[in-house]
Scaffold this active site. Sequence first.
Site, PDB file in Angstrom:
ATOM      1  CD  GLU A   4      -3.059  -0.986   2.194  1.00 23.10           C
ATOM      2  OE1 GLU A   4      -2.791  -0.428   3.258  1.00 23.10           O
ATOM      3  OE2 GLU A   4      -4.182  -1.459   1.935  1.00 23.10           O
ATOM      4  CD  GLU A  37      -4.104  -5.987   2.443  1.00 16.59           C
ATOM      5  OE1 GLU A  37      -4.818  -5.325   3.216  1.00 16.59           O
ATOM      6  OE2 GLU A  37      -2.885  -5.841   2.365  1.00 16.59           O
TER       7      GLU A  37
HETATM    8  C1  GAL Z   1      -4.445  -2.868   4.842  1.00 13.21           C
HETATM    9  C2  GAL Z   1      -3.047  -3.394   5.047  1.00 13.21           C
HETATM   10  C3  GAL Z   1      -3.041  -4.688   5.819  1.00 13.21           C
HETATM   11  C4  GAL Z   1      -3.946  -4.595   7.007  1.00 13.21           C
HETATM   12  C5  GAL Z   1      -5.326  -4.234   6.540  1.00 13.21           C
HETATM   13  C6  GAL Z   1      -6.349  -4.174   7.647  1.00 13.21           C
HETATM   14  O1  GAL Z   1      -4.432  -1.499   4.679  1.00 13.21           O
HETATM   15  O2  GAL Z   1      -2.388  -3.576   3.826  1.00 13.21           O
HETATM   16  O3  GAL Z   1      -1.742  -4.969   6.205  1.00 13.21           O
HETATM   17  O4  GAL Z   1      -3.470  -3.616   7.866  1.00 13.21           O
HETATM   18  O5  GAL Z   1      -5.282  -2.983   5.933  1.00 13.21           O
HETATM   19  O6  GAL Z   1      -7.572  -3.701   7.193  1.00 13.21           O
END
Ligand code: GAL
Length: 681
Positions: free
Chosen positions: A162, A315
């Site tokens: 990110e 994700e």
């Molecule tokens: C994203 C991040 C992950 C985790 C996730 C939780 O922004 O890449 O590592 O923190 O959020 O929602």
Amino acid sequence: MATATPRPLGAFSDLTSELGICFGGDYNPEQWPREVWQEDAELMVGAGVNLVTVGVFSWARLEPSPGDYDFAWLDEVLDLLHAHGIAVDLATPTASPPPWLGILHPETLPVNPDGVRLAAGSRNQFTPASQVYRERALAIATAMAKRYAAHPAVRMWHVGNEFGQIDFGDEAARDFRLWLRERHGTIDALNDAWGTVVWAQRYRDFDEIVPPRRMPYLVNPAQSLDFRRYTSWALQRVFAEQRDAIRAAGAAQPVTTNFMGFEPLTDLWEWADEVDVVADDQYPDHASPTVSSDIALVQDLMRSLGDGRPWVLMEQAISATSWRPHNLPKSAERARLDSLQAVARGADAICFFQWRQARTGAERFHSAMLPHAGADTEVFRTTCALGADMRRLRPVVGGRVAASVALLFDWPSRWAAEEPGRPTERLRTLEQVARWHRALWRRGIAVDLVRPGADLSAYRTVLVPHTYIVETDAAAALRAAVEGGASLVVGPFSGVADGNAGILTGRSPVLLRDLVGVSGEEWVGLPDAPTPLAMESAWEAAPDTAEATVLGERLRADGAEVLARFASGHLAGAPAITRHRVGEGTAWYLGAVVSDDALTAVLDDALDASEVTGVLPDRVLPDGVEAVQRGAALFLLNHGDEPRHLTVPGARRDLLSDADVEGRLELAPGAAMVLIERHAE
Ligand code: GAL
């Protein structure tokens, strides 16, 4: 450690043609003792997991002290996963440097606009400008790539995490100046471009320039815009350095990083060609009433960034996040709809943060595919059911969404438009983009996002909700589209500025006024009470009533037909909505933020004129229903709380339930179907 001969440069499509839809998530084995790894691998197999991202936050474990690497545990993890047939998206752990880096080299830590250097000990504690950080990051990325380029488990590379860091410190200032020299050449050219004559800001030398730190009053908008461009570029350099190191080590797998939708620090049009496959993280807020169309917009962006190629949902949360002030869990239906929606809009990988819920650390309450309570849980059953759904969707892999509507969006326009000191701070680019997109989402009409200046010849309708910067290439592409027969709809406060955020002088929109047949001389914030619009009889499809809010423009028709006028207020009598035929096409102009009834009436006119229809016969889909055609598959999703009825053309089979479907069907609340024509099987 297992080894294999390196493959030729692979594409993401090689992976999906082998595995089908990729399904899995972030896997952080370094947080668990070795005994747990075996159980993880077995449960993954049972759940249908075929891809996991490993290593994202493992720098301190891989390099406990500077230069002292420990890969033995990772060898073991990769071998174990491979033995279970699970592919790995191997991450360079560079998003979270170990504390020793910040302690030994405080200059690697970012500085905020107030001059405060942020402490090590959380994550993301690096400045993309730091030479030391970049060298250390490159060193560990290179070591990993050399070691694992040929590991048979590794099927994709994931650089950092990110990208979205910003730094206002001294090293960033020096780096920014080099970037500015490259962009402007001489200090005189920069002074000109930034209009530093205002408020006596003239610089004698590049060395006098600093990032837009906290200042007594407003920052020069051109300086801000350039600093945003620089920040996106500096982050991209960090990504590209590690990607190139991975390739130089002989790795042939696709390399990516996880974007964050419309995240404001990265200009993803600049980034898109840097990644081998577009990947995104999506955490929609289901408490928002417009969440389903808002996330569809992000997904359309991801597909568009990759020129229509399948992308990776890297994700999402299977249930609740833990970083909102109040975190609502997702139902099993919601988790399923979120994943299916991404597949409908072009994703060929559905992954989560994360596989096993963390016991410690800041995200201990963030949901995971395998919760604290273990496998005998609703959430884990949801995980397994999703894995099974994804297997059923193999026929969808590689399918494209064909869009005949283009919607213009770009980061510099958004950045420049939202600088303070403008007619109204209530006009937000993304809000307008989302409103216009939502109108098409409700019609089941696919939309591609397009960068201003790109060729528009593939599109029959082109929408410009709010593009503040319009340069000559963008104006020419819009003209060519309309002359060739497209419908164009331009929203207010578009085409206002040049690439340095300087206002284009003359009647507005300067580069588009001939095309839209209307020109303006004043932008005004509108009062809180909506201003009524009066419809002209020329407008066959006029709504009964309509209003304007937020921002209006004093317009004069220069050849366009006036469809509606301001009925009262400062702009009383001035045109508010116009239409202009040019060549084979037509251009509409909105001289205000108009209410939804007027907006949809204009969009319907434009779509009708260019013969764009939705994927279902309904002009407007029943509330909460989403319909998307991807390749041969028609996705129907009911995001609402009521059963909905739809008529689908032809005899079809639902890939999810295996049921045959024909004619009128009911879609239960939270239900989804993925229909393919029976004869197409
Ligand atoms: C994203 C991040 C992950 C985790 C996730 C939780 O922004 O890449 O590592 O923190 O959020 O929602």
